[in-house]
Design a protein around this motif. Sequence first.
Motif, mmCIF file in Angstrom:
data_model
loop_
_atom_site.group_PDB
_atom_site.id
_atom_site.type_symbol
_atom_site.label_atom_id
_atom_site.label_comp_id
_atom_site.label_asym_id
_atom_site.label_seq_id
_atom_site.Cartn_x
_atom_site.Cartn_y
_atom_site.Cartn_z
ATOM 1 N N ILE A 156 0.841 -1.202 0.000
ATOM 2 C CA ILE A 156 0.000 0.000 0.000
ATOM 3 C C ILE A 156 0.877 1.254 0.000
ATOM 4 O O ILE A 156 0.582 2.227 -0.692
ATOM 5 C CB ILE A 156 -0.961 -0.011 1.208
ATOM 6 N N ALA A 157 1.964 1.238 0.753
ATOM 7 C CA ALA A 157 2.867 2.390 0.785
ATOM 8 C C ALA A 157 3.470 2.643 -0.591
ATOM 9 O O ALA A 157 3.576 3.792 -1.039
ATOM 10 C CB ALA A 157 3.977 2.157 1.808
ATOM 11 N N TYR A 158 3.843 1.588 -1.296
ATOM 12 C CA TYR A 158 4.407 1.731 -2.637
ATOM 13 C C TYR A 158 3.360 2.290 -3.606
ATOM 14 O O TYR A 158 3.640 3.170 -4.409
ATOM 15 C CB TYR A 158 4.939 0.385 -3.135
ATOM 16 N N ALA A 159 2.135 1.779 -3.533
ATOM 17 C CA ALA A 159 1.060 2.263 -4.397
ATOM 18 C C ALA A 159 0.774 3.734 -4.143
ATOM 19 O O ALA A 159 0.558 4.512 -5.084
ATOM 20 C CB ALA A 159 -0.197 1.431 -4.187
ATOM 21 N N CYS A 160 0.800 4.157 -2.881
ATOM 22 C CA CYS A 160 0.589 5.572 -2.542
ATOM 23 C C CYS A 160 1.713 6.438 -3.092
ATOM 24 O O CYS A 160 1.477 7.549 -3.580
ATOM 25 C CB CYS A 160 0.481 5.754 -1.029
ATOM 26 N N GLU A 175 1.220 6.820 -6.837
ATOM 27 C CA GLU A 175 0.091 7.709 -7.095
ATOM 28 C C GLU A 175 0.470 9.165 -6.843
ATOM 29 O O GLU A 175 0.106 10.051 -7.615
ATOM 30 C CB GLU A 175 -1.099 7.317 -6.223
ATOM 31 N N SER A 176 1.241 9.419 -5.801
ATOM 32 C CA SER A 176 1.639 10.798 -5.517
ATOM 33 C C SER A 176 2.605 11.317 -6.577
ATOM 34 O O SER A 176 2.536 12.487 -6.969
ATOM 35 C CB SER A 176 2.255 10.910 -4.125
ATOM 36 N N LEU A 177 3.501 10.471 -7.087
ATOM 37 C CA LEU A 177 4.410 10.891 -8.153
ATOM 38 C C LEU A 177 3.640 11.187 -9.441
ATOM 39 O O LEU A 177 3.951 12.153 -10.153
ATOM 40 C CB LEU A 177 5.468 9.828 -8.410
ATOM 41 N N THR A 178 2.624 10.393 -9.741
ATOM 42 C CA THR A 178 1.793 10.634 -10.918
ATOM 43 C C THR A 178 1.052 11.955 -10.789
ATOM 44 O O THR A 178 0.959 12.725 -11.748
ATOM 45 C CB THR A 178 0.788 9.480 -11.104
ATOM 46 N N LEU A 179 0.557 12.239 -9.603
ATOM 47 C CA LEU A 179 -0.145 13.489 -9.355
ATOM 48 C C LEU A 179 0.787 14.687 -9.506
ATOM 49 O O LEU A 179 0.434 15.698 -10.109
ATOM 50 C CB LEU A 179 -0.768 13.469 -7.954
#
Length: 104
Positions: free
Chosen positions: A28-32, A35-39
């Motif tokens: 979950i930490a990796y997915a977050c 997602e934050s880098l994409t944002l």
Amino acid sequence: MAVPHYTYLVLKMPSPAGVLALRANLTIAYACEIESLTLVKAIDLSIQMASVVTEAKTVPTKDMEILELEPSHASTKSKEVKEVGLGLDDPSKTMKIGAHLDPK
């Protein structure tokens, strides 16, 4: 005071019953993080696009005209090509010369 330990994804802080340790899920930490880098990339791109639109409004209309190019004369001529070596040192160095070149 809370102390994060990023290697093990553990947050430790004092509590009345002792040290409270909160553990995280690595997936979950990796997915977050992804997602934050994409944002961040999307926000950066939108800021850059806004500046490009602002600059485009300052370009005169006559400079934005699309010129029509004349068709290439080489496309109507023969496709005969001769390959010539450039030197004796390296046989892989060659040059292609067309048989019907434009005089210009």
